[in-house]
Enzyme design. Structure first.
Site, PDB file in Angstrom:
ATOM      1  CB  CYS A   1     -30.897 -51.297  12.616  1.00 43.74           C
ATOM      2  SG  CYS A   1     -31.679 -50.485  11.206  1.00 43.74           S
ATOM      3  CB  THR A   2     -26.686 -53.273  15.296  1.00 43.29           C
ATOM      4  OG1 THR A   2     -27.090 -54.223  14.304  1.00 43.29           O
ATOM      5  CG2 THR A   2     -26.021 -54.000  16.451  1.00 43.29           C
TER       6      THR A   2
END
Length: 169
Positions: free
Chosen positions: A56-57
């Protein structure tokens, strides 16, 4: 089997041609963002499982890098997960994100459910992308395997095809 970034709704994800369900979510503890705020403009909705996870990062960092391309194609961008607005604020600040992260926190996953991308078995949304046209209709959607960063190519192709269709109209 579909290639990466082809529109492949699964598990009930809303498909192209479907009116985008209205939403109002917290962008900060005291500010909300609504779908209607983007009326007349394309909107990219990036549902993701959770702030701080490695994939996600990377995904949100990529979108931050190509944000100017999205804007050149006339689109706004929001990230949506079940994290609380305070968590989003810390994540966005740490990663220098220049687009809003919206908290689908309470009722948990309500917007992800409306878009057909909430996975009750893991208690969070799937990794899903929607491009909504200026009239509020889904132009393109894609659900990525949860462990795969879907990248930006599919989004860019959807925005370009939407612009092309609008130019022909």
């Amino acid at each position: 089997m579909a290639r990466m970034n082809e529109p492949t709704p699964r598990n009930g994800a809303l498909e192209a041609g479907t009116p985008a369900p209205a939403f109002e979510l917290k962008a900060t503890p005291d500010q909300t963002v609504k779908l209607s705020d983007f009326r007349g403009k394309a909107l990219i909705m990036a549902f993701y499982p959770a702030d701080w996870s490695p994939i996600c990062t990377d995904q949100m960092a990529l979108y931050n890098e190509v944000l100017s391309e999205f804007k050149q194609l006339g689109a706004g961008l929001v990230g949506i997960s079940i994290d609380h607005a305070w968590c989003h604020l810390a994540f966005a600040k740490d990663r220098n994100l220049r687009f809003p992260l919206l908290a689908d926190f309470h009722p948990k996953g309500e917007v992800a459910q409306a878009y057909g991308v909430y996975d009750d078995s893991i208690g969070m949304s799937e990794r899903a992308l929607f491009v909504v046209n200026p009239e509020g209709v889904i132009h393109w959607s894609y659900v990525s395997p949860i462990g795969v960063n879907p990248g930006a190519d599919g989004i860019l192709a959807a925005l370009e095809s939407m612009q092309h269709a609008e130019a022909l109209a």
